[in-house]
Write a protein that holds these residues in place. Structure first.
Motif, PDB file in Angstrom:
ATOM      1  N   ALA A   1      -3.030   7.278   2.681  1.00  0.00           N
ATOM      2  CA  ALA A   1      -3.803   5.985   1.980  1.00  0.00           C
ATOM      3  C   ALA A   1      -5.049   6.767   1.592  1.00  0.00           C
ATOM      4  N   THR A   2      -5.734   6.213   0.825  1.00  0.00           N
ATOM      5  CA  THR A   2      -7.197   6.551   0.353  1.00  0.00           C
ATOM      6  C   THR A   2      -8.259   5.480   1.120  1.00  0.00           C
TER       7      THR A   2
ATOM      8  N   ARG B   1      -9.779  -2.328   0.715  1.00  0.00           N
ATOM      9  CA  ARG B   1      -9.069  -3.396  -0.342  1.00  0.00           C
ATOM     10  C   ARG B   1      -8.110  -4.430   0.783  1.00  0.00           C
ATOM     11  N   TYR B   2      -7.433  -3.546   1.582  1.00  0.00           N
ATOM     12  CA  TYR B   2      -6.440  -4.061   2.584  1.00  0.00           C
ATOM     13  C   TYR B   2      -7.096  -4.929   3.458  1.00  0.00           C
TER      14      TYR B   2
ATOM     15  N   GLY C   1       0.923  -1.336  -0.056  1.00  0.00           N
ATOM     16  CA  GLY C   1      -0.118   0.108  -0.014  1.00  0.00           C
ATOM     17  C   GLY C   1       0.983   1.200   0.036  1.00  0.00           C
TER      18      GLY C   1
ATOM     19  N   ASP D   1     -10.280   3.800  -0.169  1.00  0.00           N
ATOM     20  CA  ASP D   1     -10.520   2.434  -1.105  1.00  0.00           C
ATOM     21  C   ASP D   1      -9.190   1.697  -0.767  1.00  0.00           C
ATOM     22  N   SER D   2      -7.929   2.079  -0.688  1.00  0.00           N
ATOM     23  CA  SER D   2      -6.955   1.180  -0.324  1.00  0.00           C
ATOM     24  C   SER D   2      -6.976   0.430   0.836  1.00  0.00           C
TER      25      SER D   2
END
Length: 312
Positions: free
Chosen positions: A37-38, A44-45, A33, A40-41
């Motif tokens: 961070a966003t 997803r993580y 990553g 969305d990220s």
């Protein structure tokens, strides 16, 4: 390091700081990553590790990412609706029973202490000072940890200067900080002398045998019988306890350092302590924390209701 940096660093406990650093490194280095961070990220993580890591571990990872963004002046992506909803879904689809340490029962404590005392006797006869010191230290650590319900890090941070022990009377210990002491005001703990399995006499015996006058109470002992200047690390308490139990003939793989704390709570609960007294003695701030440690039979007290067996 400036005074400002020192105070900022002191506001976060060492264990928490290490955990947060490892969590951020996992997000960046292991998963790949990017920071900042966003939302969305981060979502997803979480999805990538759902069902692999425990919910509590994922919660710690989110806390670490939140702390990094806040300290760097960036918007916190972990508080966004999408991340919150994903985390809620993970908790719903991957429920897991919380793992708890097996409470150390009083009979196992008694068996272990008797074995350690036998080791001390044999070590004196053989003039084996390393064995004598380790057995004497382990007896004091286990008894103090049990009767005071201490965590492993609290045991490792006890300083001789902060202890007053009087044989046949009791012991008073002061800890400048602990997990439950959020304001870092320090806390004083007391324990009475006992006729059997006495933590006070065990502490006095250890301090006297090791000729300690200041510094950490519990220290490593090398193969030649030399004592470390530093206190034991909290992570060393689990192998120390398990080794002592195994030498006493007790299967030890299910025990951790929290077994001492849970063992005392279980004993106190079964001995009739009310929950308020137990919380005050051990240092729990809320009932939920206390109930996690108390081990009670689901049928406790039912024998008083009926004389009939519970099953035919």
């Amino acid at each position: 390091m400036s005074d400002l940096d020192r105070y900022l660093q002191a506001a976060t406990r060492d264990n928490t700081r290490r955990s947060y650093r490892a969590a951020v490194e996992h997000f960046e280095t292991v998963w790949g990553g990017f920071l900042p961070a966003t939302a969305d990220s981060v979502a997803r993580y979480l999805v990538a590790h759902a069902g692999v890591l425990s919910v509590n571990t994922l919660k710690l990872r989110l806390s670490a990412l939140a702390q990094w963004h806040n300290s760097q002046g960036f918007a916190d992506p972990t508080k966004t609706p999408v991340v919150r909803k994903v985390f809620k879904g993970i908790r719903a689809l991957h429920p897991a029973q919380e793992k708890q340490a097996e409470p150390l029962q009083l009979q196992d404590l008694e068996q272990t202490v008797a074995w350690l005392e036998q080791e001390m006797k044999e070590a004196r006869e053989k003039q084996d000072r390393p064995l004598l010191l380790r057995a004497c230290r382990d007896r004091a650590l286990i008894l103090l940890g049990f009767w005071r319900g201490f965590r492993s890090d609290e045991l490792c941070r006890v300083q001789i200067e902060h202890v007053q022990a009087h044989a046949g009377s009791g012991i008073t210990l002061y800890l400048p900080r602990s997990k439950g002491d959020r304001e870092n005001l320090g806390q004083t703990y007391q324990a009475p002398a006992l006729l059997k399995l006495c933590p006070v006499q065990a502490y006095i015996d250890w301090i006297t045998e090791a000729a300690l006058v200041r510094g950490p109470v519990f220290r490593a002992v090398d193969r030649w019988g030399n004592l470390s200047e530093e206190g034991l690390h909290a992570n060393s308490v689990i192998p120390l306890l398990r080794q002592a139990l195994e030498r006493a003939g007790i299967a030890a793989e299910r025990y951790t350092s929290h077994s001492l704390r849970r063992g005392f709570a279980t004993w106190a609960h079964q001995s009739g302590w009310d929950l308020k007294s137990l919380m005050s003695y051990v240092g729990w701030k809320d009932m939920k924390s206390a109930m996690r440690y108390v081990e009670a039979s689901p049928f406790h007290g039912m024998a008083r209701i009926t004389d009939k067996p519970l099953s035919s």
